[in-house]
Design a protein around this motif. Structure first.
Motif, mmCIF file in Angstrom:
data_model
loop_
_atom_site.group_PDB
_atom_site.id
_atom_site.type_symbol
_atom_site.label_atom_id
_atom_site.label_comp_id
_atom_site.label_asym_id
_atom_site.label_seq_id
_atom_site.Cartn_x
_atom_site.Cartn_y
_atom_site.Cartn_z
ATOM 1 N N ASN A 1 -24.513 31.763 18.454
ATOM 2 C CA ASN A 1 -25.405 32.002 17.563
ATOM 3 C C ASN A 1 -24.975 31.323 16.001
ATOM 4 O OD1 ASN A 1 -23.898 33.931 16.992
ATOM 5 N ND2 ASN A 1 -25.478 35.599 16.618
ATOM 6 N N LEU B 1 -21.877 32.092 14.883
ATOM 7 C CA LEU B 1 -21.344 32.867 13.929
ATOM 8 C C LEU B 1 -19.779 32.493 13.785
ATOM 9 C CD1 LEU B 1 -21.830 36.543 15.134
ATOM 10 C CD2 LEU B 1 -22.385 35.621 12.950
ATOM 11 N N ARG C 1 -29.665 29.318 10.634
ATOM 12 C CA ARG C 1 -30.219 30.729 10.392
ATOM 13 C C ARG C 1 -31.028 30.869 11.456
ATOM 14 N NH1 ARG C 1 -30.308 34.451 6.774
ATOM 15 N NH2 ARG C 1 -32.282 35.579 6.363
ATOM 16 N N ARG D 1 -29.735 32.180 14.763
ATOM 17 C CA ARG D 1 -29.505 33.653 14.780
ATOM 18 C C ARG D 1 -30.521 34.397 15.184
ATOM 19 N NH1 ARG D 1 -25.541 33.864 10.363
ATOM 20 N NH2 ARG D 1 -24.081 32.485 11.222
ATOM 21 N N PHE D 2 -31.846 34.155 15.040
ATOM 22 C CA PHE D 2 -33.055 34.892 15.369
ATOM 23 C C PHE D 2 -33.253 34.621 16.910
ATOM 24 C CE2 PHE D 2 -33.616 34.557 10.516
ATOM 25 C CZ PHE D 2 -33.035 35.994 10.538
ATOM 26 N N PHE E 1 -34.240 46.251 10.301
ATOM 27 C CA PHE E 1 -33.426 45.489 9.598
ATOM 28 C C PHE E 1 -33.367 43.843 9.962
ATOM 29 C CE2 PHE E 1 -29.023 43.598 8.725
ATOM 30 C CZ PHE E 1 -28.958 43.619 7.236
ATOM 31 N N ASN F 1 -35.229 40.640 7.778
ATOM 32 C CA ASN F 1 -34.413 39.760 7.536
ATOM 33 C C ASN F 1 -35.172 38.242 7.946
ATOM 34 O OD1 ASN F 1 -32.143 40.924 6.174
ATOM 35 N ND2 ASN F 1 -30.976 41.086 8.255
ATOM 36 N N MET G 1 -36.010 41.275 17.341
ATOM 37 C CA MET G 1 -35.735 39.768 16.724
ATOM 38 C C MET G 1 -36.518 38.996 17.544
ATOM 39 S SD MET G 1 -32.307 39.472 14.303
ATOM 40 C CE MET G 1 -31.266 39.254 16.030
ATOM 41 N N GLN H 1 -23.836 41.934 11.373
ATOM 42 C CA GLN H 1 -24.908 42.255 10.745
ATOM 43 C C GLN H 1 -25.444 40.664 10.605
ATOM 44 O OE1 GLN H 1 -25.766 44.910 10.697
ATOM 45 N NE2 GLN H 1 -24.691 46.476 9.693
ATOM 46 N N LYS H 2 -24.580 39.904 10.573
ATOM 47 C CA LYS H 2 -24.887 38.499 10.245
ATOM 48 C C LYS H 2 -25.761 38.044 11.555
ATOM 49 C CE LYS H 2 -21.391 36.093 7.857
ATOM 50 N NZ LYS H 2 -20.060 35.191 7.861
ATOM 51 N N ALA H 3 -25.308 38.538 12.514
ATOM 52 C CA ALA H 3 -26.196 38.362 13.797
ATOM 53 C C ALA H 3 -27.576 38.763 13.910
ATOM 54 C CB ALA H 3 -25.343 38.889 14.961
ATOM 55 N N ARG H 4 -27.791 39.863 12.944
ATOM 56 C CA ARG H 4 -29.130 40.364 12.513
ATOM 57 C C ARG H 4 -29.886 39.639 11.414
ATOM 58 N NH1 ARG H 4 -30.009 46.518 13.134
ATOM 59 N NH2 ARG H 4 -28.344 46.890 11.992
ATOM 60 N N GLY H 5 -29.107 38.482 11.138
ATOM 61 C CA GLY H 5 -29.889 37.739 9.959
ATOM 62 C C GLY H 5 -29.419 38.207 8.610
ATOM 63 N N ALA H 6 -28.517 39.141 8.535
ATOM 64 C CA ALA H 6 -27.997 39.609 7.112
ATOM 65 C C ALA H 6 -27.450 38.299 6.344
ATOM 66 C CB ALA H 6 -27.211 40.512 7.257
ATOM 67 N N ASP H 7 -27.739 38.332 5.124
ATOM 68 C CA ASP H 7 -27.233 37.081 4.330
ATOM 69 C C ASP H 7 -26.637 37.477 3.035
ATOM 70 O OD1 ASP H 7 -27.331 34.613 3.141
ATOM 71 O OD2 ASP H 7 -29.331 34.619 2.571
#
Lengths: 290, 268
Positions: free
Chosen positions: A58, A60, A83, A86-87, A111, A115, A164, B182-188
């Motif tokens: 994803n 990272l 981006r 990620r979803f 959350f 996002n 998501m 948190q990035k994996a949940r779209g945190a920016d």
């Protein structure tokens, strides 16, 4: 499978600390395709590169070589793609219960969708849907995540990713540290998400039994490369090779193999207690267990 | 990213510098700093540099590693240099336009100040690079032992220090992990204004603090179940012993300081 893969890696390579004395190759030249609706069990010894691999999927972690394609698009091609990936590719980390932070379970699950830019009813619908899939009861939604038990927290964390609606759900050791009942529970909920949404699932696990039971395909990582790939039958028939990589075959399979050694003509390709029981019953001339 | 922090990093080795008693190394650093701040001339700076260079050479620590430690201080060093060049009054004017006057004295002071900061940091880094944090706090505790007479909780302080040092890498690792999750949940964390970015930190800080408290609790339980009850009657696995080389190193350190003082007295 003739479908196009939803997720694909091409020559994926990652080297940590390149150019320093601590240089280590975490994964090397990994080609992996994930098709829609597939359930993949990713197994491998500690340090085999499983965690590094899934963090690439994803975006990272940026690969030092090769590329990752989500729906045919290179992840690193633009910020937008990254981006969105990620979803589309939801990643649940190991021990995800330690990432909860909101005041209520509801807000924490919301959350991810927030996002994504969703608002109002869309978020609400997704939270309830995800809570249902992950086995988080409605009355838990208003509680503080810090008042829950370990197993409950983990289900909330998984719901946070499911919310998501990822097309590929990746879980890193979702069963680690849970009691047998908790394991069964989580596994059942993951399978439910898989079957009712048709999302592909990649589950990293140490438990060969769990991998054998739920996976369509098992991928074995060893020393940063994909060492084996195939159905559980194909993979577990190579017990010796697995053992050389520090892995084990499921315990019941071992029992059946030993039975064969003792001269009992039983089919050793059974990986769950139920299948093994059936195999033995079949041997005795019976037809069905129930 | 976060892993690049070199503070308190230890490079294991088995050189004479590594083998020195931590107390010796702490005292040497104090002597070194005292000499550094007394030094006023090229000669005395030269002596200090030679002392440090010799220690670095014996310790086999790469000069690169030392410079890496200086990197975060680059801006401070730069500002110090510029301010000193601009604001030191002197007679030999080299350049003068508008409000800016650059004098020879200014440049001299700036060079000395920059050297001083660099030497100060490199010297202390050499100590932390060659001494494990545990040995360092152990040494500090023994050095401060006399303060126990006036009821300073020396043991407790040094225990707190070693625990804090021990948990720095753990917390950094944990921060990295939570950030990824948190990035994996779209945190920016990278876009938006100051307020938005500060708010974006919340999903990291809350789990981090919760985790830190949990760890502290677990550690306290673990220590108590192993019968830890403070300083009283506690013996050590590694008893610190001063040897001949410690005495030799300390004499060298004292000689350095004495030499620099003598030079300063004679106005050199």
């Amino acid at each position: 499978m003739s479908q196009t893969p939803i997720l694909k890696t091409e020559g994926l390579t990652h080297t940590y600390g390149a150019g320093t004395p601590f240089e280590t190759v975490a994964i090397h030249d990994v080609d992996l395709s994930v098709y829609p609706g597939e359930f993949i069990g990713l197994v491998g010894h500690t340090g085999s590169g499983k965690s590094t691999l899934i963090q690439h999927l994803n975006g990272l972690v940026k690969p030092t070589g090769g590329r990752v394609l989500v729906g045919g698009e290179d992840l690193q091609s633009s910020k937008e793609t990254l981006r969105n990936a990620r979803f589309r590719v939801g990643l649940v980390f190991q021990y995800p219960e330690y990432q909860l932070f909101e005041e209520t379970v509801y807000k924490d699950i919301a959350f991810g969708p927030k996002n994504m830019g969703l608002v109002g009813e869309d978020v609400d619908r997704r939270v309830h849907e995800a809570a249902g899939f992950a086995g988080v009861p409605e009355e838990m939604l208003d509680k503080s995540p810090f008042d829950l038990s370990g197993g409950e927290k983990r289900r909330v964390a998984i719901a946070g990713v499911i919310a998501m609606r990822p097309e590929v759900l990746i879980l890193d050791e979702p069963l680690a540290g849970l009691d047998p009942k908790g394991c069964e529970d989580i596994l059942a909920h993951i399978q439910e998400y898989h079957t009712s949404t048709g999302a592909a699932v990649i589950m990293v696990t140490h438990s060969m039994e769990a991998a054998a039971r739920v996976s369509d395909r098992i991928v074995v990582m060893h020393k940063g490369t994909v060492a084996m790939e195939g159905t559980s039958k194909e993979v577990f028939s190579r017990g010796e090779a697995l053992r050389a990589m520090g892995l084990e075959i499921p315990a019941v399979t071992k029992v059946l193999l030993r039975l064969r050694e003792l001269g009992v003509d039983v089919d050793p390709a059974a990986f769950t207690v139920e299948d093994a029981a059936k195999a033995i019953v079949r041997l005795k001339g019976g037809h069905n267990l129930c | 990213m976060l892993k690049d922090i070199t503070l308190g990093q230890y490079f294991p080795g088995n050189t004479p510098v590594h083998r020195l008693d931590p107390r010796t190394k702490i005292l040497l650093v104090i002597l070194f700093i005292a000499a550094l701040f007394t030094a006023k001339s090229y000669f005395s700076y030269g002596a200090v540099i030679v002392f440090l260079a010799l220690s670095v050479a014996i310790s086999k620590i790469h000069v690169k590693a030392l410079f890496k430690g200086l990197k975060p201080l680059f801006i401070i060093i730069l500002i110090t240099g510029i301010l000193n060049v601009l604001y030191t009054k002197g007679e030999t004017v080299l350049l003068s336009f508008w409000v800016i006057t650059i004098t020879l004295e200014g440049i001299r002071t700036a060079v000395f100040m920059i050297l001083r900061i660099m030497l100060l940091v490199s010297g202390t880094f050499l100590m932390t690079y060659t001494t494990s944090p545990i040995a360092l706090t152990d040494g500090l505790e023994r050095l401060l032992n006399p303060l126990k007479k006036i009821r300073v909780p020396v043991h407790e302080l040094s225990m707190m220090m070693s625990i804090a040092l021990r948990f720095i890498p753990t917390l950094i690792e944990e921060t990295d992990k939570i950030m990824s999750a948190q990035k994996a949940r779209g945190a920016d964390f990278e876009t938006g204004g100051l307020v938005k970015r500060a708010k974006a930190l919340l999903p990291i800080l809350v789990p981090l603090f919760v985790g830190a408290f949990r760890r502290a609790d677990e550690l306290a339980t673990a220590m108590e179940s192993r019968c830890y009850h403070g300083d009283k009657g506690r013996t050590r696995m590694k008893v610190l012993r001063m040897t001949g080389s410690d005495a030799f190193a300390l004499i060298l350190g004292v000689l350095l300081l004495a030499g620099v003082i003598v030079l300063a007295v004679f106005g050199l």
